[in-house]
Design a protein around this motif. Structure first.
Motif, short mmCIF file in Angstrom:
data_model
loop_
_atom_site.label_atom_id
_atom_site.label_comp_id
_atom_site.label_asym_id
_atom_site.label_seq_id
_atom_site.Cartn_x
_atom_site.Cartn_y
_atom_site.Cartn_z
N GLY A 1 0.81 -1.21 0.00
CA GLY A 1 0.00 0.00 0.00
C GLY A 1 0.85 1.26 0.00
N LEU A 2 0.38 2.28 -0.68
CA LEU A 2 1.09 3.55 -0.71
C LEU A 2 1.19 4.18 0.67
N SER A 3 0.21 3.93 1.49
CA SER A 3 0.20 4.52 2.83
C SER A 3 1.00 3.69 3.83
N GLY A 4 1.48 2.51 3.41
CA GLY A 4 2.30 1.67 4.27
C GLY A 4 1.48 0.73 5.13
N GLY A 5 2.19 -0.11 5.89
CA GLY A 5 1.53 -0.99 6.85
C GLY A 5 1.19 -2.37 6.33
N GLU A 6 1.26 -2.58 5.03
CA GLU A 6 0.91 -3.90 4.49
C GLU A 6 1.74 -4.20 3.24
N GLY A 7 1.91 -5.49 2.99
CA GLY A 7 2.65 -5.92 1.82
C GLY A 7 3.44 -7.18 2.09
N ARG A 8 3.61 -8.01 1.05
CA ARG A 8 4.36 -9.25 1.14
C ARG A 8 5.30 -9.38 -0.04
N ILE A 9 6.46 -9.98 0.21
CA ILE A 9 7.48 -10.12 -0.82
C ILE A 9 7.00 -11.01 -1.96
N PHE A 10 6.24 -12.05 -1.66
CA PHE A 10 5.80 -12.98 -2.69
C PHE A 10 4.99 -12.27 -3.77
N GLY A 11 4.04 -11.44 -3.35
CA GLY A 11 3.24 -10.70 -4.32
C GLY A 11 4.09 -9.75 -5.15
N VAL A 12 5.08 -9.13 -4.52
CA VAL A 12 5.97 -8.21 -5.25
C VAL A 12 6.79 -8.96 -6.29
N MET A 13 7.28 -10.16 -5.95
CA MET A 13 8.06 -10.95 -6.90
C MET A 13 7.19 -11.39 -8.08
N LEU A 14 5.94 -11.70 -7.83
CA LEU A 14 5.02 -12.02 -8.92
C LEU A 14 4.86 -10.81 -9.85
N ALA A 15 4.72 -9.64 -9.25
CA ALA A 15 4.55 -8.42 -10.04
C ALA A 15 5.83 -8.10 -10.83
N VAL A 16 7.00 -8.35 -10.25
CA VAL A 16 8.26 -8.16 -10.96
C VAL A 16 8.31 -9.06 -12.18
N ALA A 17 7.87 -10.31 -12.02
CA ALA A 17 7.84 -11.24 -13.14
C ALA A 17 6.88 -10.76 -14.23
N VAL A 18 5.73 -10.23 -13.82
CA VAL A 18 4.76 -9.72 -14.79
C VAL A 18 5.35 -8.56 -15.58
N VAL A 19 5.96 -7.61 -14.88
CA VAL A 19 6.58 -6.46 -15.55
C VAL A 19 7.66 -6.93 -16.52
N GLY A 20 8.50 -7.87 -16.07
CA GLY A 20 9.57 -8.37 -16.92
C GLY A 20 9.07 -9.09 -18.15
N VAL A 21 8.05 -9.93 -17.98
CA VAL A 21 7.50 -10.70 -19.10
C VAL A 21 6.80 -9.80 -20.10
N VAL A 22 6.05 -8.83 -19.60
CA VAL A 22 5.33 -7.91 -20.50
C VAL A 22 6.32 -7.10 -21.34
N GLN A 23 7.35 -6.57 -20.71
CA GLN A 23 8.34 -5.78 -21.44
C GLN A 23 9.10 -6.63 -22.44
N ALA A 24 9.49 -7.84 -22.03
CA ALA A 24 10.19 -8.73 -22.95
C ALA A 24 9.26 -9.21 -24.07
N GLY A 25 8.00 -9.43 -23.73
CA GLY A 25 7.04 -9.90 -24.72
C GLY A 25 6.78 -8.88 -25.81
N ILE A 26 6.75 -7.62 -25.43
CA ILE A 26 6.53 -6.55 -26.41
C ILE A 26 7.65 -6.56 -27.45
N VAL A 27 8.88 -6.75 -26.99
CA VAL A 27 10.01 -6.82 -27.92
C VAL A 27 9.94 -8.09 -28.75
N ALA A 28 9.56 -9.20 -28.11
CA ALA A 28 9.54 -10.51 -28.79
C ALA A 28 8.54 -10.55 -29.95
N VAL A 29 7.43 -9.80 -29.84
CA VAL A 29 6.43 -9.82 -30.92
C VAL A 29 6.68 -8.73 -31.95
#
Length: 357
Positions: free
Chosen positions: A261-289
């Motif tokens: 959350g932007l206001s702090g107090g909550e968050g988990r590393i697992f969800g962030v790593m999933l989001a990192v993978a999504v960002v990486g795959v989307v950016q790589a996928g745009i180049v790949a196509v």
């Protein structure tokens, strides 16, 4: 009872978010692979993992910082200065010392940001926005606005090393994410960080040393950005003055998409790593196509706006539930209203005023 219900809602929201991110990740891979069959080959997956590992390492530090209710916009510039400094030092001192110096520089810059935020007591957004520009100026001055190349092979070996076919930055990301994930969710330090981010005043009354905690979070965040920077320089065998430009956008987008959350107090590393993978795959996928790579920036910016909007709407709904639960506990038979002798008519009037307010 209200606390348990709130925990249940938070857990359910986290699960839904993680399932959604995982679905987007799988769907993106399938769509891109249907257009470019080479996308899901082992070699290409390793390349994507390598590219997203630098974002992921920095995102680990930013996750702790944002869970603690703070924000650092200068991580891209810290990333760049650490990489340039380590590359320049590698030409005159031992590569190991050059790498450690770059990481230490990142931690020092993070500490400086924390000290300024603590001393001025103003929004970290303003302070770190100024630091972003200031440190980027240092990058240009130190590098002479030229790429640093021709580094010793021993310096490059650390970033190019592979174990079981996996690049060293990806292995470091996995180790750091697991350790920090355990610290955040299962230790007293993690609970203090969450408490501080959720309600600073209450955390201080409970005995949390807010100054030490805040400075520690900023320092660790800078250290992680510095670590990502020196690994990038080592992997590339050099460093360019524009390395890390826009890096903070990818990192912060991944962290917010991952449920911090932007206001702090909550968050988990697992969800962030999933989001990192999504960002990486989307950016790589745009180049790949075969699409314009700048579309990736457009997608990242759009995802950040969407994530902030979803976070705000979720926060508003959560606050509404908390008010409703508090009101129910107040007006229930035998509750606070009865104990202070509030009549049923007054209870009804109070309920109406609360619903209007």
């Amino acid at each position: 009872m209200a606390f348990s219900f709130a925990n249940y809602l938070n857990s359910r929201t986290t699960s839904v978010r993680n399932i959604s991110l995982l679905s987007i990740l799988v769907l993106s891979c399938l769509v891109v692979n249907s257009i470019n069959p080479n996308f899901l080959t082992i070699g290409n997956i390793a390349v994507i993992g390598l590219q997203m590992s630098f974002i992921g390492i920095a995102a680990v530090g930013t996750t702790l910082l944002m869970v603690g209710g703070q924000l650092d916009l200068s991580i891209g510039s810290i990333f760049g200065l650490a990489s340039i400094s380590a590359a320049l030092l590698a030409k005159v001192i031992a590569p190991e010392l050059a790498l450690l110096s770059g990481i230490g520089l990142g931690a020092f810059l993070g500490l400086c940001n924390g000290l300024v935020v603590w001393r001025i007591r103003t929004s970290p957004l303003i302070v770190t926005l100024g630091a972003l520009t200031f440190i980027r100026g240092l990058v240009m001055i130190v590098s002479g606005n030229k790429t640093v190349a021709g580094l010793p092979e021993t310096f490059s070996a650390y970033g190019q090393f592979r174990l079981f076919g996996l690049p060293s930055p990806l292995l470091i990301l996995a180790a750091v994410a697991i350790i920090v994930g355990i610290i955040l969710s299962r230790t007293t330090i993690g609970l203090r960080i969450q408490a501080y981010g959720d309600n600073r005043e209450a955390a201080e009354l409970a005995g949390v040393n807010s100054t030490r905690l805040m400075l520690g979070l900023f320092t660790f965040n800078g250290l992680m950005a510095g670590l990502a920077g020196v690994l990038a320089a080592s992997r590339l065998g050099g460093a360019a003055p524009n390395l890390g430009v826009g890096f903070e956008l990818d990192v912060i987008t991944a962290v917010i998409l991952g449920g911090v959350g932007l206001s702090g107090g909550e968050g988990r590393i697992f969800g962030v790593m999933l989001a990192v993978a999504v960002v990486g795959v989307v950016q790589a996928g745009i180049v790949a196509v075969g699409l314009d790579p700048d579309i990736g920036r457009l997608c990242t910016g759009g995802a950040l706006i969407l994530a902030v909007a979803v976070d705000q709407f979720g926060k508003e709904r959560h606050e509404a539930r908390q008010r409703r639960l508090a009101l129910e506990e107040f007006t229930v038979e035998g509750g606070v209203a009865d104990r202070i002798g509030l009549s049923s008519v007054e209870q009804t009037s109070s309920t109406k005023r609360s619903s209007w307010g």
